[in-house]
Write an enzyme that holds these catalytic residues in place. Structure first.
Site, mmCIF file in Angstrom:
data_model
loop_
_atom_site.group_PDB
_atom_site.id
_atom_site.type_symbol
_atom_site.label_atom_id
_atom_site.label_comp_id
_atom_site.label_asym_id
_atom_site.label_seq_id
_atom_site.Cartn_x
_atom_site.Cartn_y
_atom_site.Cartn_z
ATOM 1 N N GLU A 1 0.793 -1.237 0.000
ATOM 2 C CA GLU A 1 0.000 0.000 0.000
ATOM 3 C C GLU A 1 0.822 1.283 0.000
ATOM 4 O O GLU A 1 0.298 2.363 -0.301
ATOM 5 C CB GLU A 1 -0.924 0.017 1.219
ATOM 6 C CG GLU A 1 -0.209 0.208 2.537
ATOM 7 C CD GLU A 1 -1.173 0.207 3.719
ATOM 8 O OE1 GLU A 1 -1.119 1.172 4.500
ATOM 9 O OE2 GLU A 1 -1.962 -0.739 3.860
ATOM 10 N N HIS B 1 -6.753 2.400 4.450
ATOM 11 C CA HIS B 1 -6.127 2.446 5.773
ATOM 12 C C HIS B 1 -6.720 3.591 6.596
ATOM 13 O O HIS B 1 -6.009 4.413 7.167
ATOM 14 C CB HIS B 1 -4.607 2.617 5.645
ATOM 15 C CG HIS B 1 -3.844 2.015 6.793
ATOM 16 N ND1 HIS B 1 -2.631 1.403 6.637
ATOM 17 C CD2 HIS B 1 -4.121 1.945 8.118
ATOM 18 C CE1 HIS B 1 -2.193 0.966 7.808
ATOM 19 N NE2 HIS B 1 -3.086 1.292 8.724
#
Length: 331
Positions: free
Chosen positions: A258, A290
């Site tokens: 990510e 996130h």
């Protein structure tokens, strides 16, 4: 005032740190850049840096920080697997071990309910004046078995939420701490669970804890949730499990690769990650960037603890939240 260099700054970070910095006697210089070997030189003149979960705190970065007089790295998050601990040497490192377990646990529930009841798809459909219910059949969570991996404060909070919904809860943790809970071996948890939720740190033991081998042990149509660390799941194996029907749905707030994508607006770019692109396109996969921590209460607490950690360091007091290394001991 002691000067601090703050990396990977987002507007919501600045709001909460700016509101509290004077109270702690700290001057902050904000940088939008992530902390990396190239950007670390911007910390020159600062005694400390404040970093986040996706910053590159490798040996090279730490070396540049040392050259520029940085004495402490303050993580404004719980995780610190992005720090090359063996390279720290005399640089101290602190973290925020907990801020709001409710924020993370409630987001995991939001992912679960959205997947099960398809509310995200219903929202889009009704905006187009399409009121058909075709394809929206879900299932009751009441009476289903949820397997929770990791029963720290976040895991324990998620467990209480699930118990409130009437779900049967089983758990795995190498260090069982909840006397009322049924702890089982990992293999049994995989075999019995209708829903599996990950709430454990990323270690050598938990890396790819969800993999092609463990997926074979699971029930067909299992729902998998991850609000902890992306590398707990082997993404390629997860895709195979979804395509085969073994996995009925996945709710992911984190992704193994990510760092280059999450927290950034890439809406005008071509996503250069085929695995992430495939996951996003799957109708039974829900990905958030996130954001589980992103509540008013959590952001305020993160700022308070981070600034408190720095104040203790500057005042020469014991560091309650120091990150353990082979050369350091947590006081």
């Amino acid at each position: 005032m002691n000067k601090v260099a703050f990396f990977d700054t987002k507007p919501y970070d600045k709001i909460y740190f700016e509101a509290l910095k004077d109270e702690y006697g700290i001057e902050i210089e904000y940088f939008e850049s992530k902390l990396s070997p190239k950007s670390a030189v911007m910390a020159k003149g600062s005694r400390a840096v404040v970093a986040f979960v996706n910053d590159d705190i490798s040996k090279e970065t730490i070396g540049v920080l040392k050259e520029n007089g940085v004495e402490i790295i303050a993580m404004r998050c719980a995780g610190y697997n992005n720090i090359e601990l063996s390279a720290l040497g005399d640089i101290a490192a602190v973290r925020v071990p907990e801020y709001s377990p409710h924020a993370i646990a409630e987001h995991a529930l939001a992912l679960l309910l959205t997947l099960v009841r398809k509310t995200h798809k219903a929202y889009i459909r009704t905006r187009d004046s399409n009121f058909s219910l075709n394809g929206f059949v879900g299932f009751d969570l009441h009476g289903k078995t949820v397997g929770v991996i990791g029963t720290g404060k976040i895991g324990a909070t998620f467990i209480e939420i699930c118990r409130g919904l009437g779900m049967n809860v089983i758990a795995y943790d190498p260090y069982p701490s909840l006397g009322y809970l049924e702890y089982v071996p990992l293999e049994e948890l995989f075999a019995r669970s209708d829903v599996i939720s990950l709430h454990c740190p990323l270690t050598s033991e938990t890396y790819h804890i969800i993999n092609s081998y463990s997926l074979k042990m699971m029930k067909d149509k299992v729902i998998i949730l991850n609000t902890s660390r992306g590398a707990l799941i082997d993404s390629e194996a997860l895709i195979d499990g979804i395509k085969s029907g073994k996995v009925g749905g996945a709710g992911l707030d984190v992704y193994e690769e990510e760092n280059e994508f999450f927290y950034e607006d890439l809406s005008e770019s071509i996503l250069k990650d085929d695995v992430l692109s495939r996951l996003i396109m799957m109708p039974n996969v829900l990905i958030t960037s996130h954001q589980a921590f992103l509540t008013h209460e959590a952001l305020k607490r993160i700022a308070e603890i981070t600034l408190g950690n720095l104040r203790c360091f500057f005042d020469g007091k014991p560091l309650e939240n120091e990150i353990v290394t082979k050369k350091k001991t947590v006081v």
